[in-house]
Design a protein around this motif. Structure first.
Motif, PDB file in Angstrom:
ATOM      1  N   PRO A  76      64.579  -5.829   5.305  1.00  0.00           N
ATOM      2  CA  PRO A  76      64.140  -5.127   6.512  1.00  0.00           C
ATOM      3  C   PRO A  76      63.068  -5.870   7.308  1.00  0.00           C
ATOM      4  CG  PRO A  76      63.291  -4.058   4.535  1.00  0.00           C
ATOM      5  CD  PRO A  76      64.250  -5.100   4.073  1.00  0.00           C
ATOM      6  N   MET A  77      63.184  -5.830   8.645  1.00  0.00           N
ATOM      7  CA  MET A  77      62.148  -6.340   9.524  1.00  0.00           C
ATOM      8  C   MET A  77      61.360  -5.176  10.132  1.00  0.00           C
ATOM      9  SD  MET A  77      62.448  -8.778  12.880  1.00  0.00           S
ATOM     10  CE  MET A  77      62.770 -10.342  12.082  1.00  0.00           C
ATOM     11  N   CYS A  78      61.995  -3.993  10.207  1.00  0.00           N
ATOM     12  CA  CYS A  78      61.355  -2.813  10.781  1.00  0.00           C
ATOM     13  C   CYS A  78      61.192  -1.738   9.697  1.00  0.00           C
ATOM     14  CB  CYS A  78      62.182  -2.233  11.913  1.00  0.00           C
ATOM     15  SG  CYS A  78      62.681  -3.460  13.117  1.00  0.00           S
ATOM     16  N   ALA A  79      60.193  -0.889   9.898  1.00  0.00           N
ATOM     17  CA  ALA A  79      59.820   0.078   8.864  1.00  0.00           C
ATOM     18  C   ALA A  79      60.917   1.086   8.540  1.00  0.00           C
ATOM     19  CB  ALA A  79      58.544   0.803   9.290  1.00  0.00           C
ATOM     20  N   TYR A  80      61.841   1.348   9.462  1.00  0.00           N
ATOM     21  CA  TYR A  80      62.884   2.345   9.214  1.00  0.00           C
ATOM     22  C   TYR A  80      64.196   1.729   8.733  1.00  0.00           C
ATOM     23  CZ  TYR A  80      59.972   5.967  11.309  1.00  0.00           C
ATOM     24  OH  TYR A  80      58.965   6.854  11.569  1.00  0.00           O
ATOM     25  N   GLN A  81      64.222   0.419   8.599  1.00  0.00           N
ATOM     26  CA  GLN A  81      65.451  -0.213   8.106  1.00  0.00           C
ATOM     27  C   GLN A  81      65.481  -0.149   6.583  1.00  0.00           C
ATOM     28  OE1 GLN A  81      64.899  -4.043   9.909  1.00  0.00           O
ATOM     29  NE2 GLN A  81      66.042  -3.495  11.743  1.00  0.00           N
TER      30      GLN A  81
ATOM     31  N   TRP B 209      60.485  -4.020   1.394  1.00  0.00           N
ATOM     32  CA  TRP B 209      59.723  -4.016   2.668  1.00  0.00           C
ATOM     33  C   TRP B 209      58.527  -4.947   2.644  1.00  0.00           C
ATOM     34  CZ3 TRP B 209      59.463  -3.814   7.529  1.00  0.00           C
ATOM     35  CH2 TRP B 209      58.374  -3.331   8.252  1.00  0.00           C
ATOM     36  N   THR B 210      57.837  -5.029   1.504  1.00  0.00           N
ATOM     37  CA  THR B 210      56.635  -5.879   1.465  1.00  0.00           C
ATOM     38  C   THR B 210      56.926  -7.281   0.919  1.00  0.00           C
ATOM     39  OG1 THR B 210      56.067  -4.850  -0.645  1.00  0.00           O
ATOM     40  CG2 THR B 210      54.980  -3.974   1.312  1.00  0.00           C
ATOM     41  N   ASN B 211      58.194  -7.613   0.732  1.00  0.00           N
ATOM     42  CA  ASN B 211      58.546  -8.964   0.274  1.00  0.00           C
ATOM     43  C   ASN B 211      58.426  -9.978   1.428  1.00  0.00           C
ATOM     44  OD1 ASN B 211      59.168  -7.834  -2.154  1.00  0.00           O
ATOM     45  ND2 ASN B 211      61.383  -8.113  -1.999  1.00  0.00           N
ATOM     46  N   GLY B 212      58.435 -11.249   1.046  1.00  0.00           N
ATOM     47  CA  GLY B 212      58.448 -12.309   2.061  1.00  0.00           C
ATOM     48  C   GLY B 212      57.086 -12.504   2.686  1.00  0.00           C
ATOM     49  N   PRO B 213      56.933 -13.599   3.438  1.00  0.00           N
ATOM     50  CA  PRO B 213      55.619 -13.882   4.035  1.00  0.00           C
ATOM     51  C   PRO B 213      55.253 -12.866   5.120  1.00  0.00           C
ATOM     52  CG  PRO B 213      57.280 -15.423   4.852  1.00  0.00           C
ATOM     53  CD  PRO B 213      57.953 -14.596   3.803  1.00  0.00           C
TER      54      PRO B 213
END
Lengths: 86, 140
Positions: A59-64, A73-77
């Protein structure tokens, strides 16, 4: 050399920037057909790119939401990290 | 309400840290004409705008200013990475570092913390729009 994630994100960034400015213009020029068509074209391109991004990188957006073994959601840089934005 | 999109509106990739430069650029975050002031200005003024297209415009502009706040914060963060305490204490960022280390804290270039006194919201559309032009004129 940009990785696939960076290339996709860069495309989303560029299209979004165009949409941000076109949205402001349309707010005060709501009957401008040319600007409306332009926004619609960008919207379609963005939806396709965003679907591809979310399916591949989460996800890039909080609702995805993408089904996964753990919360992604909190993965990745983070976007403000040097390697976190395109 | 607002929701977060995990990307910067415009990318920030800083190759070389520079604490003295960070100490100047931080005014664009927390200074009198900075991005926090801009977003708070538009998001506060929109309630008393009589025309829907203008109040809607203020919502969009105020929201975009929040994205600018994030870009400027990213610049500060990347300009102050991987520095020794000595490198910072010998730079123009020394006084800031005493209180905030390399945490991002909204201040003006001279160290004054962000103040809401840098913008107005008067409930009168002409007054507020005139103030908006003065504020954005300060940045251009």
């Amino acid at each position: 050399m940009m990785c696939e994630r960076d290339v996709l994100q860069r495309k989303i960034d560029i299209i979004s920037f165009h949409m941000d400015d076109t949205r402001l213009f349309l707010n005060t020029h709501p009957c401008d057909r040319e600007a409306m068509c332009y926004f619609e074209k960008l919207h379609k391109m963005r939806c396709e790119l965003m679907n591809e991004y979310v399916a591949k990188f989460g996800p890039m957006c909080a609702y995805q939401y993408v089904p996964a073994e753990s919360w992604a959601w909190t993965n990745g840089p983070q976007p403000w990290e040097k390697g976190g934005n395109s | 309400m607002w929701t977060y999109e995990k990307r910067l509106q415009y990318p920030v990739k800083i190759a070389r840290p520079n604490p003295s430069l960070a100490n100047m650029i931080i005014s664009q975050l927390g200074g009198p004409d900075g991005e926090i002031g801009a977003s708070m200005r538009y998001l506060s003024q929109r309630y008393s705008m009589p025309c829907r297209n203008v109040s809607g415009l203020l919502t969009d502009i105020g929201t975009e200013e929040l994205a600018h706040m994030e870009i400027v914060s990213a610049i500060i963060h990347q300009l102050t990475r991987c520095l020794s305490a000595d490198e910072i204490m010998n730079s123009k960022m020394a006084a800031y570092y005493v209180d905030h280390t390399t945490g991002v804290y909204p201040v003006a270039a001279a160290g004054t913390p962000y103040s809401v006194y840098s913008f107005a919201s008067k409930g009168d559309p002409i007054t507020d729009l005139t103030e908006d032009m003065a504020a954005d004129g300060a940045i251009v």
